[in-house]
Each structure stands twice: as C-alpha cells, then as structure tokens.
Design a protein around this motif. Sequence first.
Motif, PDB file in Angstrom:
ATOM      1  N   SER A  15       2.218 -15.071  -5.987  1.00  0.00           N
ATOM      2  CA  SER A  15       2.987 -14.403  -5.347  1.00  0.00           C
ATOM      3  C   SER A  15       3.838 -15.055  -4.557  1.00  0.00           C
ATOM      4  O   SER A  15       3.789 -16.063  -4.055  1.00  0.00           O
TER       5      SER A  15
ATOM      6  N   GLY B 135      10.946 -11.533  -2.546  1.00  0.00           N
ATOM      7  CA  GLY B 135      12.021 -12.203  -2.756  1.00  0.00           C
ATOM      8  C   GLY B 135      13.384 -10.721  -2.041  1.00  0.00           C
ATOM      9  O   GLY B 135      13.413 -11.413  -0.894  1.00  0.00           O
TER      10      GLY B 135
ATOM     11  N   GLN C 139      10.637  -6.556  -2.611  1.00  0.00           N
ATOM     12  CA  GLN C 139      10.408  -6.949  -4.131  1.00  0.00           C
ATOM     13  C   GLN C 139      10.169  -7.852  -4.193  1.00  0.00           C
ATOM     14  O   GLN C 139      10.007  -9.067  -3.452  1.00  0.00           O
TER      15      GLN C 139
ATOM     16  N   HIS D 228       6.857 -10.959  -6.423  1.00  0.00           N
ATOM     17  CA  HIS D 228       6.777 -11.408  -8.011  1.00  0.00           C
ATOM     18  C   HIS D 228       5.885 -11.978  -7.988  1.00  0.00           C
ATOM     19  O   HIS D 228       5.690 -12.372  -6.478  1.00  0.00           O
TER      20      HIS D 228
ATOM     21  N   ASN E 261       0.812 -12.558 -12.671  1.00  0.00           N
ATOM     22  CA  ASN E 261       0.173 -11.511 -13.664  1.00  0.00           C
ATOM     23  C   ASN E 261       0.420 -10.301 -12.981  1.00  0.00           C
ATOM     24  O   ASN E 261       0.525 -10.481 -12.094  1.00  0.00           O
TER      25      ASN E 261
ATOM     26  N   ARG F 186       6.465  -6.925  -9.584  1.00  0.00           N
ATOM     27  CA  ARG F 186       7.277  -7.103 -10.144  1.00  0.00           C
ATOM     28  C   ARG F 186       5.969  -8.152 -10.892  1.00  0.00           C
ATOM     29  O   ARG F 186       5.701  -9.404 -10.234  1.00  0.00           O
ATOM     30  N   VAL F 187       5.761  -8.380 -11.983  1.00  0.00           N
ATOM     31  CA  VAL F 187       5.567  -9.575 -13.090  1.00  0.00           C
ATOM     32  C   VAL F 187       6.453 -10.677 -12.838  1.00  0.00           C
ATOM     33  O   VAL F 187       7.915 -10.504 -13.895  1.00  0.00           O
ATOM     34  N   SER F 188       6.800 -11.814 -12.705  1.00  0.00           N
ATOM     35  CA  SER F 188       7.910 -12.572 -12.796  1.00  0.00           C
ATOM     36  C   SER F 188       7.714 -13.697 -13.671  1.00  0.00           C
ATOM     37  O   SER F 188       5.979 -14.260 -13.755  1.00  0.00           O
ATOM     38  N   ASP F 189       8.259 -15.132 -14.310  1.00  0.00           N
ATOM     39  CA  ASP F 189       7.799 -16.010 -14.938  1.00  0.00           C
ATOM     40  C   ASP F 189       7.566 -16.786 -14.038  1.00  0.00           C
ATOM     41  O   ASP F 189       8.582 -17.160 -12.583  1.00  0.00           O
ATOM     42  N   TRP F 190       6.780 -16.927 -13.804  1.00  0.00           N
ATOM     43  CA  TRP F 190       6.476 -17.929 -12.651  1.00  0.00           C
ATOM     44  C   TRP F 190       6.419 -19.824 -13.195  1.00  0.00           C
ATOM     45  O   TRP F 190       5.497 -19.912 -13.943  1.00  0.00           O
TER      46      TRP F 190
END
Length: 90
Positions: free
Chosen positions: A36, A39, A47, A49, A52, A85-89
């Motif tokens: 994690s 943001g 925010q 991120h 999953n 929020r789930v973000s591209d990791w």
Amino acid sequence: VMRRVLASSGYGETQAAAQLQAAWEQAVGAELAQLSRPGNVSRGSLQVHVANSAMMQEVHFRKKQILAALQKQAGTLKITDLKIRVSDWK
C-alpha cells in the motif's frame, strides 16, 4: 525569498510526501506498507492505493487504528478519513 524559491522548486511538496510516506509506514507496519502507499490529501481525506482487494479490506478493517496513528505522526496534515482504492501495482 527562500520560501518562494522552495515553493517554486517543489521541495516543500517533496518533503511533505516523504513525511507522509514515513508516517504511513509507521502507522500500518512493514508488511502492509509493502502493498500500500499513501496518495494525495484532499479536504482531510487521504487517498490510499493498495495492491489488491485483500489489502483494501485490511486497511478498511484497521481504518480507525491507522487514522489515530497518522494523526499523531503526520505533523501539520489533518487527516480525518481514508479513501481506499485498488491501483495498478508495479
């Protein structure tokens, strides 16, 4: 003069982001910090991120604990809520 130079260079924002990242790592622990990242802060909401949906649930379940820790450590930032929020990791 120095304040204007620092503001135009983005140094203050970089320092604030580094301070927030350090506070986040301390608030959530090493294991959760690996999956994690904090943001932007807008109107008191941070925010967050995550990698999953399992990490999203973990942050959600620990939200009150994390907020309390962040409020102690984040200095001048007034964080009152987490938006997860789930973000591209990568």
